[in-house]
Design an enzyme around this catalytic site. Structure first.
Site, PDB file in Angstrom:
ATOM      1  CB  THR A   1     -29.792  -8.516 -18.774  1.00 21.89           C
ATOM      2  OG1 THR A   1     -29.374  -9.513 -19.682  1.00 21.89           O
ATOM      3  CG2 THR A   1     -31.298  -8.392 -18.845  1.00 21.89           C
TER       4      THR A   1
ATOM      5  CB  THR B   1     -30.311  -8.659 -22.690  1.00 26.66           C
ATOM      6  OG1 THR B   1     -29.125  -9.343 -22.258  1.00 26.66           O
ATOM      7  CG2 THR B   1     -30.896  -9.424 -23.862  1.00 26.66           C
TER       8      THR B   1
ATOM      9  CB  SER C   1     -34.982 -14.827 -23.504  1.00 26.31           C
ATOM     10  OG  SER C   1     -34.782 -13.883 -22.476  1.00 26.31           O
ATOM     11  CB  SER C   2     -33.911 -16.284 -18.327  1.00 20.99           C
ATOM     12  OG  SER C   2     -33.246 -17.463 -18.607  1.00 20.99           O
TER      13      SER C   2
ATOM     14  N   GLY D   1     -29.943 -11.055 -14.997  1.00 20.70           N
ATOM     15  CA  GLY D   1     -29.206 -12.089 -14.265  1.00 20.70           C
ATOM     16  C   GLY D   1     -29.387 -13.475 -14.836  1.00 20.70           C
ATOM     17  N   GLY D   2     -29.425 -13.567 -16.158  1.00 20.34           N
ATOM     18  CA  GLY D   2     -29.458 -14.875 -16.810  1.00 20.34           C
ATOM     19  C   GLY D   2     -30.607 -15.729 -16.316  1.00 20.34           C
TER      20      GLY D   2
HETATM   21  N1  GLU Z   1     -29.395 -13.251 -22.383  1.00 14.60           N
HETATM   22  C1  GLU Z   1     -30.078 -13.649 -21.211  1.00 14.60           C
HETATM   23  C2  GLU Z   1     -31.520 -13.977 -21.520  1.00 14.60           C
HETATM   24  O1  GLU Z   1     -32.067 -13.472 -22.425  1.00 14.60           O
HETATM   25  C3  GLU Z   1     -30.021 -12.633 -20.140  1.00 14.60           C
HETATM   26  C4  GLU Z   1     -28.619 -12.450 -19.677  1.00 14.60           C
HETATM   27  C5  GLU Z   1     -28.449 -11.861 -18.311  1.00 14.60           C
HETATM   28  O2  GLU Z   1     -29.367 -11.359 -17.714  1.00 14.60           O
HETATM   29  O3  GLU Z   1     -27.338 -11.910 -17.784  1.00 14.60           O
HETATM   30  O4  GLU Z   1     -32.093 -14.766 -20.865  1.00 14.60           O
END
Ligand code: GLU
Length: 600
Positions: free
Chosen positions: A391, A409, A483-484, A505-506
């Site tokens: 991301t 991302t 999503s985050s 970062g998820g």
């Molecule tokens: N796919 C994740 C999201 O949309 C983000 C992944 C990441 O930042 O590592 O929340």
């Protein structure tokens, strides 16, 4: 974790990187003068070549949007592990008078996808990695439709112009950075899953090409040129849509396969921004299907009664409060957040100021709470209502005061590993809950048992109480995974834009974003120092602490406050931000990353 750029990138850095050094950083100004406000634009991105692509658009008289789309395209080339054309993102835009629009370019599940997509034949959640490296994980990419809508609305330069830096980088070559090299090493099974990926990034010995090697990606240069010449329909219709669908379908061992109709039907969507106040500041972000804004606003709202300024970042009590607010915010996030076109997400209730103050009153500065549970007296949305390390965040501000906060991302490093015409395809569908039904005897959340507690990957799981209902974020045909990503805009008490921020970062993303806001608003730090604050991530009962930081020494104090489950572990941290100061815009990339800011 700390990786810095080496010689091949120094040239770009010398063009005007600013404010990653605290000596050049400046303190925020609550009421900057109009003369300093718009005279210079800024770009902050996770890669200097991509930041330069955006800055070049500003130099040509382009808008913040032109710059942001150029950054997204350039990142597809130079940071292929993180984001780009094969994935999706969220775009938040503001005009100088504070009007905000957002675009949801999140990937969608194929229409034929079913809630059991990530279950094995015996009904167990699949092992996470095995789901990633198949077509099961690939959603219809949204980035190019997002770019189209953003450019139509807010672009000043011709469509083809914003493609030029990315075309040049793909055609003429770009040097492999330490960070890309590392990713090619640990994610070889993904990055090198296809002959195309192997040929691009690995030597004859099968090892990742060394740092500094110049890589040319002619397939991607050609793709970008075609998109520049023919527009987004080049990808979303006709022969290319058919070939993309066939490629993903051939990679999908079970459940609904992607079709050309899924690709042709993809739409980037307008979503209402989600705003709230934190102290005298207005904070706006991305609503569902992102959990970004609701989680950022929840943490901030729950902390508002506490005098964080007095505590400061050296105080274990501050970090304890920060952990407790995260636990409450993530309990609500797990319960309620999903695609609003499929489930009814109670956004207004979740960010209601009085509700958050009541939630904040559950936090005891002297000891940890036993269990953090969802707060609204509502069942999880069951979808009966309206048909239900990869991301990158970047920031652009133009000379007129328009600003973009954009997180892009492909989900994990190199997404699914499958490639189409020079770019990696996402694995965004693994952001759905693998478990379609809450399991009252166990725990549910972002994925499988293999991901339990895998905080570094951002795949968290948490107790959700005793209901056994459909999980709001379960897979459904045509749905967008939760999503985050938290692209955020912060407006000063005078109503003017003060800060543009977001992270990769998820699941740590909303917390990284909140930490940066608190760093500026409460601790009065320059933007680079706000991004350098240590990280504490506590979405459930476990606290994860960033190694090598001042927080490690605070573990005994945190234990005394009742936090028994503390782990020191690497976290995926990469924030980018810009802050208006009395001398104009100041920006920074995360000191843990290769990110920079360039003023124009
Ligand atoms: N796919 C994740 C999201 O949309 C983000 C992944 C990441 O930042 O590592 O929340």
């Amino acid at each position: 974790m700390l990786k810095h750029l080496v010689a091949p990138l120094a040239l770009v850095l010398s063009l005007g990187a600013c404010a990653t050094d605290s000596q050049t950083a400046l303190r925020p100004a609550a009421a900057p003068s109009e003369t300093t406000r718009y005279e210079r634009g800024i770009v902050s991105a996770a890669d200097p070549r991509a930041a330069e692509a955006g800055a070049a658009m500003l130099r040509k008289g382009g808008s913040a949007t032109d710059a942001a789309i150029a950054v997204m395209l350039a990142l597809t080339v130079v940071e292929p592990q993180s984001s780009g054309l094969g994935g999706g993102g969220f775009y938040l835009h503001t005009t100088p008078d504070g009007r905000i629009d957002t675009i949801d370019g999140r990937e969608t599940a194929p229409a034929a996808a079913t809630p059991g997509r990530f279950l094995t034949p015996d009904g167990k959640p699949m092992e996470f990695r095995s789901a990633v490296e198949t077509g099961l994980s690939i959603g219809v990419p949204g980035s190019l439709r997002l770019a189209e809508l953003a450019m139509k609305r807010d672009g000043k330069l011709p469509w083809a112009e914003v493609f030029q830096p990315a075309i040049r980088l793909a055609r003429d070559g770009f040097a492999i950075t330490p960070r890309l090299h590392d990713a090619l090493g640990y994610a070889k099974s993904t990055a090198g899953r296809t002959p195309e990926g192997l040929a691009l990034f690995y030597g004859p010995d099968g090892n990742p090409l060394p740092v500094g090697t110049v890589v040319r990606n002619p397939a991607l240069a050609d793709t970008l040129q075609q998109m520049a010449d023919k527009g987004p329909d080049w990808l979303y219709s006709g022969q290319n849509a058919a070939e993309l669908a066939a490629k993903v379908a051939a990679d999908t061992p079970s459940d609904g396969k992607m079709t050309a109709a899924d690709i042709a039907g993809y739409q980037a969507k307008d979503r209402a921004p989600v705003c709230g106040t934190y102290r005298a500041y207005r904070v706006c972000g991305m609503g569902p299907p992102s959990s970004g804004a609701t989680t950022v606003l929840a943490i901030l709202g729950e902390l508002e009664p506490f005098d964080l300024s007095r505590l400061g970042p050296q105080s274990p009590t501050f970090w304890h409060l920060f952990a407790e607010a995260q636990r409450l915010a993530y309990a609500d996030r797990e319960r309620f957040l999903a695609d609003p076109d499929f489930v009814s997400v109670p956004v207004d209730k979740l960010v209601d100021h009085a509700y958050l103050l009541r939630r904040g009153a559950l936090i005891d500065p002297g000891k940890t709470m036993a269990h953090a549970m969802p707060g609204l007296p509502l069942p999880p949305p069951d979808g009966a209502e309206p048909d239900e390390h990869g991301t990158s965040h970047f920031v652009t501000v133009d000379r007129w005061g328009n600003a973009v906060s954009y997180t892009s991302t492909i989900e994990s490093s190199f997404g699914s590993g499958n490639m189409f015409r020079g770019f990696y395809l996402n694995n965004e569908l693994t952001d759905f809950s693998f478990v379609p039904q809450e399991d009252c005897s166990a725990r549910v959340g972002g994925g499988t048992d293999a991901r339990m507690g895998d905080i570094a990957e951002g795949k968290l799981e948490m107790a959700v109480g005793s209901d056994c209902r459909p999980v709001a974020n379960r897979v459904q045909g045509g749905k967008r995974p939760r999503s985050s990503m938290s692209p955020t805009l912060v407006f000063a008490p005078d109503g003017k834009l003060l800060m543009v921020v977001g992270a990769a970062g998820g699941a740590t993303i909303p917390v990284q974003t909140t930490r940066a806001i608190i760093g500026v608003v409460d601790f009065h730090l320059p933007v680079d120092q706000a991004l350098a604050l240590p990280m504490l991530f506590s979405p459930g009962d476990t606290i994860a602490i960033e190694p090598g930081t001042s927080l490690v020494a605070m573990i005994p104090a945190l234990k005394q406050l009742g936090h028994s489950d503390i782990v020191v572990r690497a976290l995926p941290l990469k924030t980018n931000a810009a802050l208006l100061t009395s001398d104009g815009w100041s920006g920074a990339g995360d000191p843990r990353s290769e990110g920079v800011a360039i003023t124009e």
